[in-house]
Design a protein around this motif. Sequence first.
Motif, short mmCIF file in Angstrom:
data_model
loop_
_atom_site.label_atom_id
_atom_site.label_comp_id
_atom_site.label_asym_id
_atom_site.label_seq_id
_atom_site.Cartn_x
_atom_site.Cartn_y
_atom_site.Cartn_z
N TRP A 23 -4.20 -3.11 -1.55
CA TRP A 23 -4.57 -1.98 -0.35
C TRP A 23 -5.74 -3.34 0.67
CZ3 TRP A 23 -3.97 2.10 0.12
CH2 TRP A 23 -3.47 2.61 -1.31
N MET A 52 0.64 -1.01 -0.07
CA MET A 52 0.25 -0.30 0.27
C MET A 52 0.82 1.82 0.25
SD MET A 52 -1.54 0.49 4.30
CE MET A 52 -1.85 2.08 4.33
N TYR A 89 -4.64 -2.12 3.69
CA TYR A 89 -4.61 -1.24 4.60
C TYR A 89 -6.08 -1.01 5.21
CZ TYR A 89 -7.65 3.28 4.37
OH TYR A 89 -8.54 4.94 4.77
#
Length: 316
Positions: free
Chosen positions: A193, A137, A196
Amino acid sequence: MIDQPAAHPLAARAVRASPALARRARGLSDRAIAWLFITPTIVLLLAINIFPLIWTVYLSFTNYRANQPGRPVEWLGTKNYERILGSEDIWSYLQATAHFVIWTMLLQILIGFGLALLLNRSFRGASFWTTLILIPMMLSPAVVGTFWTYIYQPQTGIFSYIIDFFAGTGPIDMIGSVPLAPWAIIIVDTWMWSPYIMLLCLAGLRSIPDYLYEAAEIDRANWLQKFWYITLPRVLPFLMLAVLFRGIENFKMFDMVVELTSGGPGSTTELASINLKREAFEKWRTGFSSAFAVILFVTVFGLANIYVRALNKVKS
């Protein structure tokens, strides 16, 4: 010894005056000071955000072309919006975008939340593995897209080799195949991602007080009951917040997909943002693309508002 003259009563009162009174004495109230600091920010926001938005809405009702600034601008009314909403191609781009957003969100929730549950346990090297997982990320989406084009190469890419090793399918072209290309970009975005989602869920897990689990153990609750009645309700606001942020970003995903597939093969992975760029800066249909941008903005804004209301209910 000569006695010092007594201080004048007005001077003593001025010394004891508060800073607010001193500002008022100079003619500036607290409200005036606040506006003095806020005004430059408001002007900057109006110049950078509000004015372009209003200008885009205006252009959406015209046939303006940015490559022909001297051309007479014709007022079209709602014709651009009617063309967009009646275009099968536009709906196919929106469908591709919805497919991308839904599947990436689903996979990222499962993987990110699962990683957070694993890393929330105390074990040796937990900090090292957390940092290692967070690396994707931190990379640029354009760099990630270029990097994965080499991984997806059917003859030399490691992805094709792994699939062939486990499934024995031979070389597989993820980018060039119509049914596989959408999943190619979903895999890359999920890889990038999911950390995240994991990071926000991990923050939620570590905010849960230990006494709740201790009380559950006293009541002889099993692990499933602890998860359902303690862990999930406490982490759900963090998880929903992560989904909101990532959903908005994925709806306007552009650079990673362009570097990876350029919207191909054909228009299989041409998301709404990619088509918007083509209309605006390749075909130079500025009025048409402005209407498309307004539709996308209203769609995202409306869905986000509905989602935020649901999020507020969960928090309350």
